[in-house]
Design a protein around this motif. Structure first.
Motif, mmCIF file in Angstrom:
data_model
loop_
_atom_site.group_PDB
_atom_site.id
_atom_site.type_symbol
_atom_site.label_atom_id
_atom_site.label_comp_id
_atom_site.label_asym_id
_atom_site.label_seq_id
_atom_site.Cartn_x
_atom_site.Cartn_y
_atom_site.Cartn_z
ATOM 1 N N LEU A 341 13.059 85.293 41.418
ATOM 2 C CA LEU A 341 14.456 84.870 41.295
ATOM 3 C C LEU A 341 14.617 83.785 40.235
ATOM 4 N N GLU A 342 13.604 82.918 40.095
ATOM 5 C CA GLU A 342 13.660 81.889 39.048
ATOM 6 C C GLU A 342 13.773 82.536 37.670
ATOM 7 N N ALA A 343 13.079 83.663 37.483
ATOM 8 C CA ALA A 343 13.163 84.360 36.191
ATOM 9 C C ALA A 343 14.585 84.854 35.944
ATOM 10 N N TYR A 344 15.223 85.393 36.980
ATOM 11 C CA TYR A 344 16.623 85.815 36.829
ATOM 12 C C TYR A 344 17.499 84.616 36.484
ATOM 13 N N ARG A 345 17.241 83.500 37.147
ATOM 14 C CA ARG A 345 18.079 82.326 36.953
ATOM 15 C C ARG A 345 17.948 81.787 35.527
ATOM 16 N N ALA A 351 12.535 89.894 30.202
ATOM 17 C CA ALA A 351 11.261 89.608 29.545
ATOM 18 C C ALA A 351 10.112 89.526 30.542
ATOM 19 N N GLU A 352 10.391 89.090 31.770
ATOM 20 C CA GLU A 352 9.280 88.732 32.666
ATOM 21 C C GLU A 352 9.077 89.638 33.868
ATOM 22 N N VAL A 353 10.144 90.287 34.340
ATOM 23 C CA VAL A 353 9.999 91.107 35.553
ATOM 24 C C VAL A 353 9.613 92.533 35.132
ATOM 25 N N PRO A 354 8.400 92.974 35.498
ATOM 26 C CA PRO A 354 7.886 94.242 34.963
ATOM 27 C C PRO A 354 8.825 95.441 35.148
ATOM 28 N N THR A 355 9.421 95.584 36.337
ATOM 29 C CA THR A 355 10.254 96.779 36.540
ATOM 30 C C THR A 355 11.493 96.761 35.641
#
Ligand SMILES: *Cc1c(COP(=O)(O)O)cnc(C)c1O
Length: 468
Positions: A341-345, A351-355
């Motif tokens: 969730l931090e990546a979404y925020r 860039a970071e969440v593989p799916t």
């Protein structure tokens, strides 16, 4: 116990652990030897000639070598039954049998570094006293969806069970006949409702349900209006259903909550990648849904979890319900979810969440990788027995999401001179890191869409070490 054994026992957790480990090894060996003796017996009885050397010793050595080989095979088979990391070359992004979403680097680090040992699961560093489990994750979920409050449980099935039980048990819930979904693994909306003690009131027809159908079904016994996203099927043609906003207005007009089981549920709009039919959670909240449930390991791309967001008064009823204690998420899932969730925020999900990256990759990008990869394979081994070719094909979203979306892709199509496609597929599954591929049209098909770039070297080693 020998000195070495004692040392090892201390390292691995004391004499009891060592005893268990030794017993387990002995049991394995015994099982394998019993199997081996039985199979030898059977072959002798069936008249299969026993391998003979020049003398008795030769025969004995051959038998022992054969027994040893089989023992190794049996040990290998035993290891293959455990949970193993695999390379997913199927092109199915959320492959349920392969653990749905692969975690981001940050999520992996969070699990290993922050949560695996002691951690602040329910501890407040500031006060030195008890803290609230999942507090940070709940804040992030509320912020990302625009909801007042949030709660995390084991999976979306648990979220639906908890919400129905806490908000509608002993009463009725109104649901369209077009939304009585079965998700793989036996999640069936009518069964979950009856398990929750909720009487299901079906309205409308399979293909068309009107707002007035809901209106007429509301009685003094009604506790909620339920909307379920038909995740893994689509009703097309002559269809109708009221919008979520209209349903919310009706529910609120009658003093009822509207609960949406959004299934996959995206945290941001995925329509640029062709996923036009998946509910965006913040939109559901904005349109007036009071409680929305969705999965952590489907389109969000995090760990298995059931995420509930919505109005504080309802979320608090869920939190206080005795089922919450049974269904809550564990520290490993919470750590991975928080990092995801931090990546979404940070706006870094793509860039970071593989799916997210896999779903966003164009067929041109996959093709460029496939061509470069195939030429590396050809550079590493003489291509007499293993032949490869790039062909076009389709990937899939999987996980019971977006069944009508088939992203175009490029496939590495492999054939082998002495192995049938089925045997080649099996050889890949039996490599040091199992590689799972599609077998179709007399070929083994590798879709690099679902293979991480840092897995390519490993995949290359597997292909170059094939026989022939
Ligand atoms: C997938 C899904 C579920 C179940 O979610 P899990 O996280 O697998 O438990 C429930 N409802 C809908 C609509 C779904 O799509």
């Amino acid at each position: 116990m020998t000195r070495g054994r004692q040392k090892r026992a201390r390292r691995e957790g004391g004499p009891a652990a060592a005893k268990i480990a030794a017993a387990r090894r002995r049991e394995l060996k015994l099982n394998a030897m019993t199997d081996e003796t039985r199979s030898k017996h059977e072959s002798i009885q069936a008249g299969v000639p026993v391998p003979a050397g020049r003398d008795g010793d030769g025969a004995r050595a051959a038998l022992l070598a054969e027994a040893e080989r089989r023992l190794e095979l049996a040990a290998g088979r035993d290891a293959a039954r455990g949970l193993r990391r695999v390379v997913n070359a199927t092109g199915v992004v959320l492959h349920t049998n392969l653990g749905r979403a692969p975690l981001s680097e940050a999520a992996r680090v969070a699990v290993a570094r922050e949560a695996a040992g002691y951690c602040t699961l329910e501890y407040d560093l500031e006060t030195g006293g008890r803290g609230r489990r999942g507090a940070r994750v709940e804040e992030l979920l509320a912020e990302l969806t625009g909801a007042e409050s949030a709660l995390v449980v084991n999976n979306c099935a648990a979220a639906a069970l908890l919400t129905l039980s806490a908000l509608a048990s002993g009463g009725e819930a109104v649901v369209s006949r077009g939304e009585l979904v079965e998700i793989g693994g036996d999640f069936r909306v009518p069964d979950v409702m009856s398990q929750s003690g909720v009487a299901m009131v079906e309205v409308g027809t399979t293909n068309r349900t009107k707002l007035s159908d809901y209106e007429r079904a509301i009685t003094g016994e009604t506790r909620m209006i339920l909307r379920v996203h038909p995740s893994n099927y689509r009703i097309v043609g002559f269809t109708a259903a009221p919008g979520l906003g209209e349903l919310a207005d009706l529910a609120h007009d009658r003093g009822l909550p509207l609960f949406e089981d959004a299934g996959s549920g995206a945290l941001c709009d995925l329509s640029p990648y062709g996923l036009t039919d998946e509910p965006v959670i913040s939109e559901s909240i904005a349109r007036g849904a009071d409680v929305v449930a969705f999965s952590g390991d489907k389109l969000l791309g995090g760990p298995q979890a059931g995420l509930v967001v919505g109005r504080r008064e309802f979320v608090e009823v869920l939190r206080r319900h005795p089922l919450y204690r049974a269904l809550r998420a564990d520290k490993l899932a919470l750590a991975a979810l928080e990092a995801t969730l931090e990546a979404y925020r940070r706006g870094a999900a793509l860039a970071e969440v593989p799916t997210r990256r896999m779903l966003a990759a164009t067929s041109g990008e996959v093709e460029a990788r496939a061509r470069a990869f195939l030429s590396r394979v050809e550079g590493c081994r003489a291509p007499q027995s293993l032949r490869g070719q790039i062909i076009t094909g389709e990937s899939a979203v999987g996980g019971g999401s977006a069944p009508d979306v088939h992203p175009r892709t490029a496939l590495v199509a492999l054939t082998h001179e002495s192995l049938s496609p089925g045997e080649l597929g099996k050889a890949l599954r039996f490599s040091a890191t199992p590689v799972i591929a599609r077998v179709a049209d007399g070929r083994v098909l590798l879709d690099l869409r679902t293979v991480a770039e840092n897995e390519e070297a490993e995949l290359l080693r597997v292909l170059t070490s094939l026989p022939g």
